[in-house]
Design a protein around this motif. Sequence first.
Motif, PDB file in Angstrom:
ATOM      1  N   ASP A  38     -51.338  49.591  58.110  1.00 52.81           N
ATOM      2  CA  ASP A  38     -50.735  47.942  58.129  1.00 52.81           C
ATOM      3  C   ASP A  38     -49.328  47.398  57.150  1.00 52.81           C
ATOM      4  O   ASP A  38     -48.358  46.937  57.685  1.00 52.81           O
ATOM      5  CB  ASP A  38     -51.092  47.383  58.780  1.00 52.81           C
ATOM      6  CG  ASP A  38     -51.363  47.807  60.103  1.00 52.81           C
ATOM      7  OD1 ASP A  38     -51.185  49.362  60.516  1.00 52.81           O
ATOM      8  OD2 ASP A  38     -52.346  47.403  61.094  1.00 52.81           O
ATOM      9  N   LYS A  39     -50.556  47.570  55.531  1.00 52.11           N
ATOM     10  CA  LYS A  39     -50.439  46.736  54.797  1.00 52.11           C
ATOM     11  C   LYS A  39     -49.102  47.650  53.299  1.00 52.11           C
ATOM     12  O   LYS A  39     -48.019  46.996  53.501  1.00 52.11           O
ATOM     13  CB  LYS A  39     -51.425  46.588  53.186  1.00 52.11           C
ATOM     14  CG  LYS A  39     -52.115  45.766  54.073  1.00 52.11           C
ATOM     15  CD  LYS A  39     -53.163  45.399  52.900  1.00 52.11           C
ATOM     16  CE  LYS A  39     -54.506  43.811  53.421  1.00 52.11           C
ATOM     17  NZ  LYS A  39     -53.735  42.564  53.163  1.00 52.11           N
ATOM     18  N   LEU A  40     -49.061  48.977  54.082  1.00 48.17           N
ATOM     19  CA  LEU A  40     -48.049  49.758  53.309  1.00 48.17           C
ATOM     20  C   LEU A  40     -47.230  49.528  54.574  1.00 48.17           C
ATOM     21  O   LEU A  40     -45.561  49.926  53.387  1.00 48.17           O
ATOM     22  CB  LEU A  40     -48.657  51.026  53.663  1.00 48.17           C
ATOM     23  CG  LEU A  40     -49.595  52.034  52.333  1.00 48.17           C
ATOM     24  CD1 LEU A  40     -49.925  52.619  52.660  1.00 48.17           C
ATOM     25  CD2 LEU A  40     -49.083  51.649  51.391  1.00 48.17           C
ATOM     26  N   ASP A  41     -46.769  49.607  55.515  1.00 45.53           N
ATOM     27  CA  ASP A  41     -45.760  49.517  56.841  1.00 45.53           C
ATOM     28  C   ASP A  41     -45.191  48.695  56.575  1.00 45.53           C
ATOM     29  O   ASP A  41     -44.056  48.512  57.205  1.00 45.53           O
ATOM     30  CB  ASP A  41     -46.759  49.904  58.431  1.00 45.53           C
ATOM     31  CG  ASP A  41     -45.507  50.204  59.443  1.00 45.53           C
ATOM     32  OD1 ASP A  41     -44.547  51.283  58.939  1.00 45.53           O
ATOM     33  OD2 ASP A  41     -44.908  49.621  60.344  1.00 45.53           O
ATOM     34  N   THR A  42     -45.625  47.173  55.971  1.00 46.40           N
ATOM     35  CA  THR A  42     -45.139  45.961  55.304  1.00 46.40           C
ATOM     36  C   THR A  42     -44.558  46.384  54.284  1.00 46.40           C
ATOM     37  O   THR A  42     -42.798  45.608  54.544  1.00 46.40           O
ATOM     38  CB  THR A  42     -45.717  44.839  55.766  1.00 46.40           C
ATOM     39  OG1 THR A  42     -46.898  45.172  54.589  1.00 46.40           O
ATOM     40  CG2 THR A  42     -46.279  44.095  56.633  1.00 46.40           C
ATOM     41  N   LEU A  43     -44.470  46.527  53.429  1.00 49.73           N
ATOM     42  CA  LEU A  43     -43.286  47.158  52.284  1.00 49.73           C
ATOM     43  C   LEU A  43     -42.373  48.092  52.974  1.00 49.73           C
ATOM     44  O   LEU A  43     -41.342  48.083  52.552  1.00 49.73           O
ATOM     45  CB  LEU A  43     -44.441  48.375  51.201  1.00 49.73           C
ATOM     46  CG  LEU A  43     -45.050  47.307  50.708  1.00 49.73           C
ATOM     47  CD1 LEU A  43     -46.131  48.607  49.603  1.00 49.73           C
ATOM     48  CD2 LEU A  43     -44.476  46.404  49.505  1.00 49.73           C
ATOM     49  N   LYS A  44     -42.912  49.286  53.908  1.00 49.12           N
ATOM     50  CA  LYS A  44     -41.758  50.051  54.861  1.00 49.12           C
ATOM     51  C   LYS A  44     -40.550  49.532  54.944  1.00 49.12           C
ATOM     52  O   LYS A  44     -39.321  49.637  54.777  1.00 49.12           O
ATOM     53  CB  LYS A  44     -42.226  50.830  55.597  1.00 49.12           C
ATOM     54  CG  LYS A  44     -41.044  51.964  55.887  1.00 49.12           C
ATOM     55  CD  LYS A  44     -41.535  53.055  56.333  1.00 49.12           C
ATOM     56  CE  LYS A  44     -41.415  54.196  56.933  1.00 49.12           C
ATOM     57  NZ  LYS A  44     -41.661  55.064  57.810  1.00 49.12           N
ATOM     58  N   GLN A  45     -41.288  48.314  55.607  1.00 46.61           N
ATOM     59  CA  GLN A  45     -40.317  47.219  57.029  1.00 46.61           C
ATOM     60  C   GLN A  45     -39.430  46.896  55.940  1.00 46.61           C
ATOM     61  O   GLN A  45     -38.225  46.432  55.808  1.00 46.61           O
ATOM     62  CB  GLN A  45     -41.197  46.199  57.179  1.00 46.61           C
ATOM     63  CG  GLN A  45     -41.042  46.902  58.854  1.00 46.61           C
ATOM     64  CD  GLN A  45     -42.585  45.386  58.794  1.00 46.61           C
ATOM     65  OE1 GLN A  45     -43.432  45.346  59.051  1.00 46.61           O
ATOM     66  NE2 GLN A  45     -41.255  44.995  59.930  1.00 46.61           N
ATOM     67  N   VAL A  46     -39.687  46.054  54.683  1.00 46.34           N
ATOM     68  CA  VAL A  46     -38.708  45.657  53.776  1.00 46.34           C
ATOM     69  C   VAL A  46     -37.859  46.172  53.037  1.00 46.34           C
ATOM     70  O   VAL A  46     -37.519  46.157  52.031  1.00 46.34           O
ATOM     71  CB  VAL A  46     -39.675  44.455  52.994  1.00 46.34           C
ATOM     72  CG1 VAL A  46     -39.900  43.365  53.257  1.00 46.34           C
ATOM     73  CG2 VAL A  46     -40.347  45.296  51.938  1.00 46.34           C
ATOM     74  N   GLY A  47     -37.787  47.689  53.261  1.00 44.86           N
ATOM     75  CA  GLY A  47     -37.043  48.746  51.894  1.00 44.86           C
ATOM     76  C   GLY A  47     -37.603  49.830  51.888  1.00 44.86           C
ATOM     77  O   GLY A  47     -36.462  49.562  50.228  1.00 44.86           O
ATOM     78  N   LEU A  48     -38.586  48.903  51.122  1.00 46.99           N
ATOM     79  CA  LEU A  48     -39.621  49.891  49.935  1.00 46.99           C
ATOM     80  C   LEU A  48     -40.236  51.082  50.028  1.00 46.99           C
ATOM     81  O   LEU A  48     -41.121  51.278  48.675  1.00 46.99           O
ATOM     82  CB  LEU A  48     -39.627  48.780  49.209  1.00 46.99           C
ATOM     83  CG  LEU A  48     -39.433  46.634  48.698  1.00 46.99           C
ATOM     84  CD1 LEU A  48     -40.593  46.805  48.250  1.00 46.99           C
ATOM     85  CD2 LEU A  48     -38.298  47.613  47.350  1.00 46.99           C
ATOM     86  N   GLY A  49     -39.703  52.174  50.587  1.00 44.84           N
ATOM     87  CA  GLY A  49     -40.710  53.341  51.256  1.00 44.84           C
ATOM     88  C   GLY A  49     -40.489  53.673  50.359  1.00 44.84           C
ATOM     89  O   GLY A  49     -41.363  54.888  50.168  1.00 44.84           O
ATOM     90  N   TYR A  50     -39.631  53.990  50.002  1.00 45.62           N
ATOM     91  CA  TYR A  50     -39.179  54.938  48.743  1.00 45.62           C
ATOM     92  C   TYR A  50     -40.131  54.509  47.106  1.00 45.62           C
ATOM     93  O   TYR A  50     -40.518  55.268  46.726  1.00 45.62           O
ATOM     94  CB  TYR A  50     -37.959  54.613  47.969  1.00 45.62           C
ATOM     95  CG  TYR A  50     -37.393  53.466  47.507  1.00 45.62           C
ATOM     96  CD1 TYR A  50     -37.075  53.352  46.197  1.00 45.62           C
ATOM     97  CD2 TYR A  50     -37.006  52.732  48.268  1.00 45.62           C
ATOM     98  CE1 TYR A  50     -36.709  52.513  45.710  1.00 45.62           C
ATOM     99  CE2 TYR A  50     -36.344  51.244  47.517  1.00 45.62           C
ATOM    100  CZ  TYR A  50     -36.534  51.151  46.270  1.00 45.62           C
ATOM    101  OH  TYR A  50     -36.161  50.130  45.899  1.00 45.62           O
ATOM    102  N   ILE A  51     -40.589  53.528  46.897  1.00 43.26           N
ATOM    103  CA  ILE A  51     -41.171  52.970  45.114  1.00 43.26           C
ATOM    104  C   ILE A  51     -43.103  53.849  45.560  1.00 43.26           C
ATOM    105  O   ILE A  51     -43.247  53.796  47.133  1.00 43.26           O
ATOM    106  CB  ILE A  51     -41.356  51.803  45.301  1.00 43.26           C
ATOM    107  CG1 ILE A  51     -42.121  51.179  46.870  1.00 43.26           C
ATOM    108  CG2 ILE A  51     -40.090  50.949  45.428  1.00 43.26           C
ATOM    109  CD1 ILE A  51     -43.065  49.191  46.504  1.00 43.26           C
ATOM    110  N   HIS A  52     -43.347  54.328  45.177  1.00 42.53           N
ATOM    111  CA  HIS A  52     -45.454  54.958  45.010  1.00 42.53           C
ATOM    112  C   HIS A  52     -45.323  53.687  44.656  1.00 42.53           C
ATOM    113  O   HIS A  52     -45.791  52.401  44.494  1.00 42.53           O
ATOM    114  CB  HIS A  52     -45.226  55.343  43.532  1.00 42.53           C
ATOM    115  CG  HIS A  52     -44.507  56.609  42.812  1.00 42.53           C
ATOM    116  ND1 HIS A  52     -44.292  57.475  43.517  1.00 42.53           N
ATOM    117  CD2 HIS A  52     -42.801  56.724  42.765  1.00 42.53           C
ATOM    118  CE1 HIS A  52     -43.523  58.829  43.545  1.00 42.53           C
ATOM    119  NE2 HIS A  52     -42.372  58.026  42.690  1.00 42.53           N
ATOM    120  N   ILE A  53     -47.331  53.813  45.982  1.00 39.87           N
ATOM    121  CA  ILE A  53     -47.921  52.240  46.069  1.00 39.87           C
ATOM    122  C   ILE A  53     -48.314  52.063  44.430  1.00 39.87           C
ATOM    123  O   ILE A  53     -48.606  51.064  44.523  1.00 39.87           O
ATOM    124  CB  ILE A  53     -49.505  53.442  47.159  1.00 39.87           C
ATOM    125  CG1 ILE A  53     -48.696  53.787  48.086  1.00 39.87           C
ATOM    126  CG2 ILE A  53     -50.288  52.592  46.997  1.00 39.87           C
ATOM    127  CD1 ILE A  53     -49.378  54.555  49.048  1.00 39.87           C
TER     128      ILE A  53
END
Length: 730
Positions: free
Chosen positions: A586-601
Amino acid sequence: LDASQTGEDSVNKSKNETHERILFSEKFACPVSGFTIPEIEPRLFSFNNPFGACPTCDGLGSQRAIDGNLIVPDENISLRDGAVSPWAKSTSPYYAQTLEALGKAYGFKLGDKFKDLSEEAKEAILHGTGEREITFQYDDGLRSYKTTKTFEGVIPNLERRWKETESAWMREEIERFMSATPCPACKGYRLKPESLAVKIAGRHIGEVTELSIRKADQWFTDLPASLNDKQNEIAVRVLKEIRERLRFLNDVGLDYLTLSRNSGTLSGGESQRIRLASQIGSGLTGVLYVLDEPSIGLHQRDNARLLDTLKHLRDIGNTVIVVEHDEDAILHADYVVDMGPAAGIHGGEIIAQGTPQQVMANPNSITGKYLSGALEVATPGVRREAKKNRGLKIVGARGNNLKNVTAEIPLGTFTAVTGVSGGGKSTFLIETLFKAASRRIMGSREHPADHDRIEGLEFLDKVIDIDQSPIGRTPRSNPATYTGAFTPIRDWFAGLPEAKARGYQPGRFSFNVKGGRCEACQGDGVIKIEMHFLPDVYVTCDVCHGKRYNRETLDVVFKGKSIADVLDMTVEEGVDFFAAVPGVRDKLDTLKQVGLGYIHIGQQATTLSGGEAQRIKLAKELSRKATGKTLYILDEPTTGLHFHDVAKLLEVLHELVDQGNTVVVIEHNLEVIKTADWVLDLGPEGGDGGGELVASGTPEAIVREKRSYTGQFLKELLERRPGGKREAAE
């Protein structure tokens, strides 16, 4: 002289001689006051040189002093409840007993609100009783005694302790109640009196540099009329150089800045355009200029001036390469290279290249589709309406260039604050509303800009400013730690059978503490090499090879991946990898939601752009449980974003509003403004020509206001039909 006249003059001279002594000076000294001035040379007018700098403030123009507004941040609080902030948290009875004694002398009680005290009582508490002696009764539990003496005052007491203490902790504690005030000797001009004594046309150099670039240009243009022929002959070449430089600054849309503006207060876009102006002034040819988003912070009105400047650089024989997302800049380009197709590992290819028309015709180019109108950010059919009697009202905002602005922001809506650069948007929203709201709601020590009052704050329980400052300044800071995703990841690894068998706790998987981390680099993954006269250099750790952990920790794996492998994943990969672990997913999904799916964790914070940092902060807020009573403030959140990313960001921001929250953005991007429920347009110009509320209402209402530059550009966008073709510039 004629010989016949000589004898006659000698007789007259002897008759008129008075034998009066006249004192002359070789050192530019006044014989009456003793004021002397050194030989006038350029360094006399530099506050960076000891020869010209004010000796009191060393050329800084300001001094740190105890601020009464920080001593009593809220006058609605009683003395018993901690109105005097430095004394509020003390457990000693001394301060309460001191106030009780002052109360007997000046007629107030500890239960009285500070605002209800007489001016004489306030003055006594803050600045002391002067020569008036007060009888104080003290009881510390062991002994009781009386003393009669004058009271020093809270502010003089803190100033004295700050000067006398040798404790760094105490000094730091007192500095929380200090703010910068203009230097009393130079009045903020930074120069010594001798420098300010030299005037041209009635103004000294400090007064000239306080002018805006637009007004300074006019002053230097009019100056020859105030000079005589000889002075004009001396000044002609100097004035030509000055006026040319001011014209360059005007041309790139910085006419509202003052010449003395502190560089630390400039935005990234303003700094870049100042450097650009210096290049235009050099007149060089055959140069390759590379600019990274020069349109940042520019209103559409000023964008045309910037593009004309770039074209001028091209036309005199230079090559200009611009990294840009701005539609006008792309359409005015001679040649476009479109990178993609997506971000991060999904990008890195050239999708289309050629003229803007050729890029628009390429079906694989997302940029081309937005340029042609095939794709666009949709204009909402219905705008949210403000709830009755639920809104924020900022009354009498007067900070910086604001001219007693009173404006309303409806709660539960998406509001855009617009206007040309320097119109007063940041002063109104950040310096006034945010600082006042965070002080009242969150208990911060922020000191807001001058205003009368803010109504409606009782409807909020939280106020958050999501800016573009870094999420951390060391390699240890990363998106996982900032958003809180790293805690459930460590807990998950600590719960694996292999970890349990070895007795590993969650701390074993932290690179911030000893145990599981690589001690050669202390969990950084890189080693800092300090360079003399150069910035520090980071090199990959040769023991752990950038993995941050020791070999034993890396032996614990989940689905064949160690904790280091997980940190090296992109957010997108992490969402799939932890699909069955809701706490992480869920926490990672919020990063994906704002268009940051490409950055490294685990990407180092030092490698993130300002726009990425801002969206990580936004993701952190999204992952928290919504209260529906939060005010979110964002300053130009679309900085560095492609059209497609803007569309994604708007979905997230509107989702926050749908949950009952209020989102207010400072924005120049018309695609964002057209989706707003409410718009506050400040201006109409920048600097002294701004600071007024030009218009407020829905985007459609802004369009009808003839004085609004935003409305003029917004009208064209709102009238544009979906799928309508845009034309490349000729």
